[in-house]
Design a protein around this motif. Structure first.
Motif, mmCIF file in Angstrom:
data_model
loop_
_atom_site.group_PDB
_atom_site.id
_atom_site.type_symbol
_atom_site.label_atom_id
_atom_site.label_comp_id
_atom_site.label_asym_id
_atom_site.label_seq_id
_atom_site.Cartn_x
_atom_site.Cartn_y
_atom_site.Cartn_z
ATOM 1 N N THR A 155 0.728 -0.996 -0.352
ATOM 2 C CA THR A 155 -0.179 -0.057 -0.110
ATOM 3 C C THR A 155 1.157 1.116 0.358
ATOM 4 N N PRO A 156 0.944 2.204 -0.854
ATOM 5 C CA PRO A 156 1.075 3.194 -0.783
ATOM 6 C C PRO A 156 1.490 3.777 0.756
ATOM 7 N N PRO A 157 2.653 4.777 1.075
ATOM 8 C CA PRO A 157 2.713 5.069 2.062
ATOM 9 C C PRO A 157 1.960 6.770 1.946
ATOM 10 N N ALA A 158 1.283 7.253 2.677
ATOM 11 C CA ALA A 158 -0.173 8.477 2.669
ATOM 12 C C ALA A 158 1.183 9.526 2.237
ATOM 13 N N GLY A 159 -0.112 10.328 1.339
ATOM 14 C CA GLY A 159 1.196 11.818 0.885
ATOM 15 C C GLY A 159 1.454 10.907 -0.344
ATOM 16 N N TYR A 160 1.796 9.657 -0.974
ATOM 17 C CA TYR A 160 2.736 8.673 -1.791
ATOM 18 C C TYR A 160 1.647 9.558 -3.564
ATOM 19 N N VAL A 161 2.538 9.956 -4.300
ATOM 20 C CA VAL A 161 1.953 10.512 -5.211
ATOM 21 C C VAL A 161 3.172 10.051 -6.046
ATOM 22 N N CYS A 162 1.983 8.880 -7.435
ATOM 23 C CA CYS A 162 3.280 7.940 -8.528
ATOM 24 C C CYS A 162 3.585 9.449 -9.589
ATOM 25 N N ASP A 163 5.286 9.003 -9.456
ATOM 26 C CA ASP A 163 5.843 10.129 -10.626
ATOM 27 C C ASP A 163 6.075 9.533 -12.148
ATOM 28 N N ASN A 164 5.442 10.538 -12.471
ATOM 29 C CA ASN A 164 5.148 9.865 -14.172
ATOM 30 C C ASN A 164 6.581 9.983 -14.673
ATOM 31 N N THR A 165 7.920 11.060 -14.362
ATOM 32 C CA THR A 165 8.946 10.577 -15.089
ATOM 33 C C THR A 165 9.557 9.415 -14.488
ATOM 34 N N ASN A 166 9.143 8.980 -13.436
ATOM 35 C CA ASN A 166 9.404 7.630 -13.530
ATOM 36 C C ASN A 166 9.544 6.547 -14.290
ATOM 37 N N THR A 167 10.628 5.817 -14.717
ATOM 38 C CA THR A 167 10.220 5.031 -15.864
ATOM 39 C C THR A 167 9.488 3.671 -15.254
ATOM 40 N N GLY A 168 9.812 3.296 -13.954
ATOM 41 C CA GLY A 168 9.380 2.636 -13.246
ATOM 42 C C GLY A 168 7.782 1.852 -12.801
ATOM 43 N N ALA A 169 7.160 3.675 -12.186
ATOM 44 C CA ALA A 169 6.062 3.858 -12.180
ATOM 45 C C ALA A 169 4.682 3.318 -13.569
ATOM 46 N N PRO A 170 3.658 2.974 -12.870
ATOM 47 C CA PRO A 170 2.509 2.669 -13.568
ATOM 48 C C PRO A 170 2.614 3.887 -13.940
ATOM 49 N N CYS A 171 2.214 5.205 -13.463
ATOM 50 C CA CYS A 171 1.673 6.335 -13.840
ATOM 51 C C CYS A 171 2.179 6.991 -15.500
ATOM 52 N N TYR A 172 3.899 6.393 -14.907
ATOM 53 C CA TYR A 172 4.225 7.126 -16.491
ATOM 54 C C TYR A 172 3.746 5.972 -17.400
ATOM 55 N N LEU A 173 3.494 4.897 -17.235
ATOM 56 C CA LEU A 173 3.062 3.956 -18.355
ATOM 57 C C LEU A 173 2.339 4.702 -18.613
ATOM 58 N N LEU A 174 1.104 5.354 -17.957
ATOM 59 C CA LEU A 174 -0.204 5.367 -18.187
ATOM 60 C C LEU A 174 -0.040 7.246 -18.808
#
Length: 158
Positions: free
Chosen positions: A29-48
């Motif tokens: 589970t992401p920690p409180a305040g977590y924000v997916c980083d769309n500049t990180n190639t390993g992050a799912p929001c980067y793929l999105l």
């Protein structure tokens, strides 16, 4: 007259920003305040974000030479998130509607996400109604931008 909108960057929505790293073992589970980083190639929001960009590029390529005008929804949302005050927004990261509301169709002035600070008084300053859809204020920006574009295209008089 035909106007086509490019897709906004879904990774900038509360849904996209909250995508957890599902590839972790075990899933966490992401920690409180977590924000997916769309500049990180390993992050799912980067793929999105990249899927949306590929779709938009294909759309633009397919529209080459066609009698249509394009409104850049991708850039508009990025501008709203980057410079919220320019658009009158004070919150561009949290849904205004209470997450217990079962559908965005049922979200209304009586269902604010009070625990996040939402109230009837600030509905006009929040960008997102739920995790992906704009508030009426967000739609007003889209409508205003569309009107300005139509005037710029000469489709309607100034």
């Amino acid at each position: 007259y035909v106007m086509v909108y490019t897709l906004p960057d879904s990774s900038q929505t509360p849904f996209g920003r909250g995508l957890p790293y599902t590839g972790l073992t075990p899933p966490q589970t992401p920690p409180a305040g977590y924000v997916c980083d769309n500049t990180n190639t390993g992050a799912p929001c980067y793929l999105l974000s990249n899927l949306v960009q590929v779709f938009n590029q294909r759309l633009l390529n397919d529209l080459q030479g066609q009698p249509v005008k394009v409104l850049d929804g991708y850039s508009l949302l990025n501008q709203e998130v980057t410079n919220p005050a320019q658009f009158g927004f004070t919150n561009v990261t949290t849904p205004w509607c209470n997450p217990t509301t079962t559908s965005s169709l049922l979200c209304n002035v009586n269902t604010p996400y009070a625990d996040a600070g939402a109230s009837a008084a600030n509905l006009g300053t929040w960008l997102f109604a739920d995790t992906v859809h704009p508030t009426p204020a967000g739609y007003k920006i889209i409508a205003s931008t569309t009107l300005q574009a139509m005037k710029g295209f000469g489709w309607i008089s100034q």
